[in-house]
Design a protein around this motif. Structure first.
Motif, mmCIF file in Angstrom:
data_model
loop_
_atom_site.group_PDB
_atom_site.id
_atom_site.type_symbol
_atom_site.label_atom_id
_atom_site.label_comp_id
_atom_site.label_asym_id
_atom_site.label_seq_id
_atom_site.Cartn_x
_atom_site.Cartn_y
_atom_site.Cartn_z
ATOM 1 N N LEU A 11 0.853 -1.190 0.000
ATOM 2 C CA LEU A 11 0.000 0.000 0.000
ATOM 3 C C LEU A 11 0.887 1.237 0.000
ATOM 4 O O LEU A 11 1.476 1.605 1.028
ATOM 5 N N THR A 12 1.005 1.867 -1.160
ATOM 6 C CA THR A 12 1.860 3.037 -1.267
ATOM 7 C C THR A 12 1.520 3.825 -2.515
ATOM 8 O O THR A 12 0.767 3.358 -3.386
ATOM 9 N N ASN A 13 2.087 5.020 -2.619
ATOM 10 C CA ASN A 13 1.820 5.869 -3.781
ATOM 11 C C ASN A 13 2.735 5.486 -4.942
ATOM 12 O O ASN A 13 3.749 4.781 -4.770
ATOM 13 N N SER A 14 2.398 5.966 -6.122
ATOM 14 C CA SER A 14 3.118 5.569 -7.335
ATOM 15 C C SER A 14 4.520 6.161 -7.420
ATOM 16 O O SER A 14 5.336 5.718 -8.222
ATOM 17 N N ARG A 15 4.830 7.159 -6.582
ATOM 18 C CA ARG A 15 6.133 7.829 -6.626
ATOM 19 C C ARG A 15 7.102 7.303 -5.564
ATOM 20 O O ARG A 15 8.183 7.846 -5.400
ATOM 21 N N ASP A 16 6.712 6.260 -4.875
ATOM 22 C CA ASP A 16 7.506 5.742 -3.760
ATOM 23 C C ASP A 16 8.661 4.888 -4.280
ATOM 24 O O ASP A 16 8.538 3.679 -4.466
ATOM 25 N N VAL A 17 9.805 5.526 -4.485
ATOM 26 C CA VAL A 17 10.956 4.806 -5.039
ATOM 27 C C VAL A 17 11.559 3.854 -4.002
ATOM 28 O O VAL A 17 12.228 2.877 -4.367
ATOM 29 N N THR A 18 11.333 4.124 -2.718
ATOM 30 C CA THR A 18 11.816 3.209 -1.687
ATOM 31 C C THR A 18 11.106 1.863 -1.795
ATOM 32 O O THR A 18 11.730 0.808 -1.691
ATOM 33 N N ALA A 19 9.797 1.904 -2.015
ATOM 34 C CA ALA A 19 9.057 0.654 -2.194
ATOM 35 C C ALA A 19 9.549 -0.095 -3.427
ATOM 36 O O ALA A 19 9.609 -1.333 -3.437
ATOM 37 N N ASP A 20 9.922 0.647 -4.463
ATOM 38 C CA ASP A 20 10.410 0.004 -5.693
ATOM 39 C C ASP A 20 11.598 -0.906 -5.409
ATOM 40 O O ASP A 20 11.732 -1.974 -6.008
ATOM 41 N N VAL A 21 12.469 -0.489 -4.492
ATOM 42 C CA VAL A 21 13.675 -1.256 -4.196
ATOM 43 C C VAL A 21 13.303 -2.633 -3.630
ATOM 44 O O VAL A 21 13.856 -3.665 -4.027
ATOM 45 N N VAL A 22 12.350 -2.659 -2.704
ATOM 46 C CA VAL A 22 11.925 -3.926 -2.101
ATOM 47 C C VAL A 22 11.146 -4.763 -3.109
ATOM 48 O O VAL A 22 11.307 -5.992 -3.167
ATOM 49 N N LEU A 23 10.324 -4.120 -3.914
ATOM 50 C CA LEU A 23 9.547 -4.857 -4.915
ATOM 51 C C LEU A 23 10.461 -5.557 -5.913
ATOM 52 O O LEU A 23 10.144 -6.667 -6.372
ATOM 53 N N ARG A 24 11.576 -4.939 -6.243
ATOM 54 C CA ARG A 24 12.516 -5.594 -7.161
ATOM 55 C C ARG A 24 13.087 -6.872 -6.541
ATOM 56 O O ARG A 24 13.248 -7.889 -7.219
ATOM 57 N N VAL A 25 13.403 -6.816 -5.251
ATOM 58 C CA VAL A 25 13.932 -8.004 -4.578
ATOM 59 C C VAL A 25 12.878 -9.109 -4.543
ATOM 60 O O VAL A 25 13.174 -10.283 -4.799
ATOM 61 N N LEU A 26 11.631 -8.757 -4.230
ATOM 62 C CA LEU A 26 10.568 -9.759 -4.209
ATOM 63 C C LEU A 26 10.361 -10.363 -5.591
ATOM 64 O O LEU A 26 10.120 -11.576 -5.727
ATOM 65 N N ALA A 27 10.453 -9.527 -6.632
ATOM 66 C CA ALA A 27 10.316 -10.040 -8.001
ATOM 67 C C ALA A 27 11.435 -11.025 -8.325
ATOM 68 O O ALA A 27 11.203 -12.073 -8.945
#
Length: 321
Positions: A11-27
């Motif tokens: 649950l986060t906004n589309s500009r959250d680059v910090t979340a992007d970092v974790v999402l890449r690891v999960l991917a």
């Protein structure tokens, strides 16, 4: 053992680059994820449905690209979602009504997913964001605290400021959006003197704290039972003010501080938190505050990478129940 097909909901906004970092690891690990900014996306093609009956509970999240069974959510990462607001085409009263219904409806649905592991649960986040709650919990669990006064009484504030040998700092109780001449303005922690305090103190509660004669600051980021601490050396009282001038390096956490941290997190039901300490030349760690949803990707690369993987581990693991 968690079912590998169960998704992580972020649950986060589309500009959250910090979340992007974790999402890449999960991917990279093959963990399915769904990203949702409910305050925005539910007005832009996404929908939430929940059915409650005597026989059970069912729910579905639909996005333009995914359909998610809410009973099969492995973990929920509550990051930086946008505020709930009504659609812009509505008038002011209708927008307020829609925003409130979204908060209590969508917010309630997303906070009550059975079997999901929350990092952190939104209600635990909210409760732990109150600075008076933080200070009371910190005292109960044995942290050193600078004398702190929260008041809207001018005389009390002046007497407190006059009575602190090393001076007093002011810090806002909440990071409220503020503008000066139409430009965003950050209210930093700053030193104040008794003679500077005016009747403006009486407008709302203010937080005044005895200034710690610190040698350096520490940011301690905790994920589950894993701790990541960095020492911060800065020319500023508030190191956030000019982060380009600060120096950061890893630092060991004293055992008594580590024990108090885990007790604090247990009481407030937090999986993740970012603690701030002021450390004296004698090695005394003074608790300043604890942000249950603090930023962390600005830290040295090795620390940022370790925190990223620790959060991914939590989300991948899911609930133990």
């Amino acid at each position: 053992m968690a079912d590998d097909r169960r998704s992580v909901l972020v649950l986060t906004n589309s500009r959250d680059v910090t979340a992007d970092v974790v999402l890449r690891v999960l991917a990279e690990r093959g963990v399915p994820t769904v990203r949702l900014d409910p305050g925005v996306d539910l007005h832009a093609g996404s929908s939430l449905t929940a059915l409650h009956s005597t026989g059970g509970q069912h729910g579905t999240l639909r996005t333009p690209s995914r359909v998610l069974d809410l009973l099969r959510v492995r973990s929920v990462w509550v990051r930086r979602a946008s505020p709930y607001e009504g659609p812009s085409e509505l008038d002011a009263q209708e927008r307020r009504f829609a925003a409130a219904q979204s908060l209590w409806g969508a917010g309630g649905m997303l906070a009550s997913l059975p079997g999901a592991h929350y990092v952190n649960h939104p209600w635990a986040n909210r409760a732990a964001e109150y600075k008076p709650v933080q200070l009371a919990a910190a005292r109960r669990h044995g942290f050193r605290l600078p004398d702190t006064l929260i008041t809207n009484e001018l005389r009390a504030a002046q007497e407190f400021a006059s009575g602190q040998d090393n001076g007093v700092v002011y810090k806002p109780l909440w990071n409220t959006a503020y503008e000066v001449d139409g430009e965003p303005h950050q209210v930093w922690v700053r030193e104040v003197r008794a003679g500077e305090l005016t009747a403006g103190v009486e407008v709302c509660p203010h937080l005044f704290q005895a200034k710690v004669d610190k040698a350096f600051d520490v940011r301690l980021t905790v994920v589950g039972e894993r701790m990541f601490a960095i020492r911060i050396d800065s020319p500023d009282l508030d190191w956030r003010h000019r982060q380009d001038l600060m120096e950061a390096a890893t630092v060991a956490v004293p055992e008594e501080v580590a024990r108090a941290v885990m007790a604090y997190l247990g009481e407030l039901r937090l999986v993740y938190s970012a603690f701030d300490f002021a450390v004296t030349a004698a090695g005394a760690w003074y608790f300043l505050e604890c942000n249950p949803n603090g930023q962390w990707a600005w830290q040295p690369p090795e620390t940022t990478d370790a925190i990223t993987r620790a959060i991914a581990d939590q989300l991948q693991r899911g609930s133990d129940t």
